[in-house]
Scaffold this motif. Structure first.
Motif, PDB file in Angstrom:
ATOM      1  N   ARG A 174       0.834  -1.200   0.000  1.00 47.94           N
ATOM      2  CA  ARG A 174       0.000   0.000   0.000  1.00 47.94           C
ATOM      3  C   ARG A 174       0.870   1.253   0.000  1.00 47.94           C
ATOM      4  O   ARG A 174       1.989   1.254   0.495  1.00 47.94           O
ATOM      5  CB  ARG A 174      -0.942  -0.002   1.206  1.00 47.94           C
ATOM      6  CG  ARG A 174      -1.903  -1.173   1.220  1.00 47.94           C
ATOM      7  CD  ARG A 174      -2.901  -1.090   2.343  1.00 47.94           C
ATOM      8  NE  ARG A 174      -3.773   0.073   2.209  1.00 47.94           N
ATOM      9  CZ  ARG A 174      -4.806   0.317   3.034  1.00 47.94           C
ATOM     10  NH1 ARG A 174      -5.058  -0.506   4.049  1.00 47.94           N
ATOM     11  NH2 ARG A 174      -5.559   1.375   2.855  1.00 47.94           N
ATOM     12  N   PRO A 212      -2.694   8.725  -5.700  1.00 43.14           N
ATOM     13  CA  PRO A 212      -3.576   8.424  -4.565  1.00 43.14           C
ATOM     14  C   PRO A 212      -3.598   9.493  -3.486  1.00 43.14           C
ATOM     15  O   PRO A 212      -4.521   9.533  -2.671  1.00 43.14           O
ATOM     16  CB  PRO A 212      -3.006   7.105  -4.015  1.00 43.14           C
ATOM     17  CG  PRO A 212      -2.212   6.527  -5.129  1.00 43.14           C
ATOM     18  CD  PRO A 212      -1.664   7.699  -5.872  1.00 43.14           C
ATOM     19  N   GLU A 232      -5.153  -1.496  -3.411  1.00 41.95           N
ATOM     20  CA  GLU A 232      -4.981  -1.645  -4.858  1.00 41.95           C
ATOM     21  C   GLU A 232      -5.024  -0.305  -5.591  1.00 41.95           C
ATOM     22  O   GLU A 232      -5.160  -0.268  -6.808  1.00 41.95           O
ATOM     23  CB  GLU A 232      -6.046  -2.576  -5.449  1.00 41.95           C
ATOM     24  CG  GLU A 232      -5.990  -3.991  -4.894  1.00 41.95           C
ATOM     25  CD  GLU A 232      -7.046  -4.891  -5.520  1.00 41.95           C
ATOM     26  OE1 GLU A 232      -7.842  -4.377  -6.336  1.00 41.95           O
ATOM     27  OE2 GLU A 232      -7.049  -6.094  -5.211  1.00 41.95           O
ATOM     28  N   ALA A 233      -4.892   0.812  -4.868  1.00 39.54           N
ATOM     29  CA  ALA A 233      -4.819   2.117  -5.525  1.00 39.54           C
ATOM     30  C   ALA A 233      -3.415   2.438  -5.985  1.00 39.54           C
ATOM     31  O   ALA A 233      -3.206   3.393  -6.723  1.00 39.54           O
ATOM     32  CB  ALA A 233      -5.316   3.211  -4.583  1.00 39.54           C
ATOM     33  N   ALA A 273      -3.108   4.957   1.115  1.00 35.02           N
ATOM     34  CA  ALA A 273      -3.991   4.982  -0.046  1.00 35.02           C
ATOM     35  C   ALA A 273      -4.909   3.767   0.004  1.00 35.02           C
ATOM     36  O   ALA A 273      -4.613   2.768   0.675  1.00 35.02           O
ATOM     37  CB  ALA A 273      -3.161   4.968  -1.327  1.00 35.02           C
ATOM     38  N   PRO A 274      -6.061   3.817  -0.662  1.00 37.27           N
ATOM     39  CA  PRO A 274      -6.951   2.651  -0.677  1.00 37.27           C
ATOM     40  C   PRO A 274      -6.259   1.404  -1.216  1.00 37.27           C
ATOM     41  O   PRO A 274      -5.258   1.488  -1.936  1.00 37.27           O
ATOM     42  CB  PRO A 274      -8.093   3.100  -1.596  1.00 37.27           C
ATOM     43  CG  PRO A 274      -8.069   4.590  -1.525  1.00 37.27           C
ATOM     44  CD  PRO A 274      -6.621   4.968  -1.373  1.00 37.27           C
TER      45      PRO A 274
END
Length: 285
Positions: free
Chosen positions: A86, A114, A107-108, A104-105
């Motif tokens: 991440r 991000p 898989e962002a 970040a979210p």
């Protein structure tokens, strides 16, 4: 009193005093309130080193430390595997807990995208040591953007955007080398702007040159100025020509300069003549 009795008395007095002292010390100790020491019963994932924004976390970036269970960190992680891969959307210091708000979210990915909040945009502008305020426009600083348009007598400079946050300066490697507020020598600075401000700066770059003005992060008052032109910079210009209408046509009437009187020639001598009752004077030059 013999020697034996004196020794016995001294021994009794010493035992009595020692017993009294022991009693008072014991009583004072028993009256001390019980103090409990909290033992860490949970573990929290923290940063193993200083991590800049946009870093993709690996196992070398994360370490586990003990944390009091009665004072949990909101959004923290007890499993380091949930952090691997991440990206960080803000810088994290050594031993600072890694929380969901700093990541970040899933898989962002990592990097800059991000970290851009919804509704905002990131715009990169080309700078040098002068435009970037000698390299002190490091990530997190706030700046004003000034544009200078050269149009001869109509040249003008004005602040078009104020209180803008600097997202990045140079590459991530350059940012890792910047420690304790040292300047970053870079050629590109990325600013976080609203869509309207990106249009302003893009137009300003196409019409003239821009400058970055460093400001105090605690100063949040917008910069509102009317700009400065060449006339106000160099002083008030001369009075404009008079414009008059004649027969529907406009013409410019330039005031004629006043004619200067010819200089008076100096007198050499004069001759006074008296004829009857008349007196006259003639000047010889």
């Amino acid at each position: 009193m013999n020697r034996r009795n004196r020794t016995l008395i001294v021994l009794v007095v010493a035992v009595t005093l020692a017993s009294a002292a022991t009693f008072f010390v014991y009583r004072a100790i028993t009256q001390i309130p019980v103090r409990t020491i909290e033992v860490a019963t949970a573990h929290v994932a923290v940063a193993a080193e200083n991590l800049p924004m946009g870093t993709r976390l690996t196992r070398d970036h994360v370490k586990m430390i003990g944390w009091p269970k009665s004072s949990p960190v909101a959004g923290s992680f007890e499993n380091p595997d949930a952090l691997i891969g991440r990206g960080l959307i803000q810088p994290v210091n050594l031993n600072e807990p890694l929380t969901e708000t700093k990541l970040a979210p899933v898989e962002a990915g990592a990097g800059l995208p991000p970290s851009i909040p919804p509704g905002m945009r990131a715009l990169a502008v080309r700078v040098n040591d002068v435009i970037s305020v000698a390299g002190y426009t490091v990530p997190g600083t706030r700046v004003d953007v000034l544009v200078t348009i050269n149009r001869g007598d109509q040249s003008r400079a004005r602040a078009v955007v104020s209180n803008v946050q600097v997202l990045t300066a140079g590459t991530f490697r350059d940012q890792e080398q910047a420690k304790d507020g040292k300047p970053i020598s870079s050629t590109v600075v990325t600013l976080m702007l609203t869509p309207e401000d990106t249009e302003r700066i893009t137009l300003a770059q196409s019409l003239g040159s821009i400058m970055l003005v460093l400001r105090n992060p605690l100063d949040v008052v917008p910069t509102e100025t009317h700009g400065v032109g060449l006339a106000s910079l160099m002083g008030a210009p001369d009075a404009p020509p008079v414009v008059k209408d004649q027969g529907g046509m406009r013409r410019v009437v330039v005031p004629k300069p006043k004619a200067e009187a010819p200089p008076e020639l100096p007198r050499i001598y004069s001759v006074e003549t008296i004829r009857a009752a008349k007196r006259s004077e003639e000047v010889v030059k």
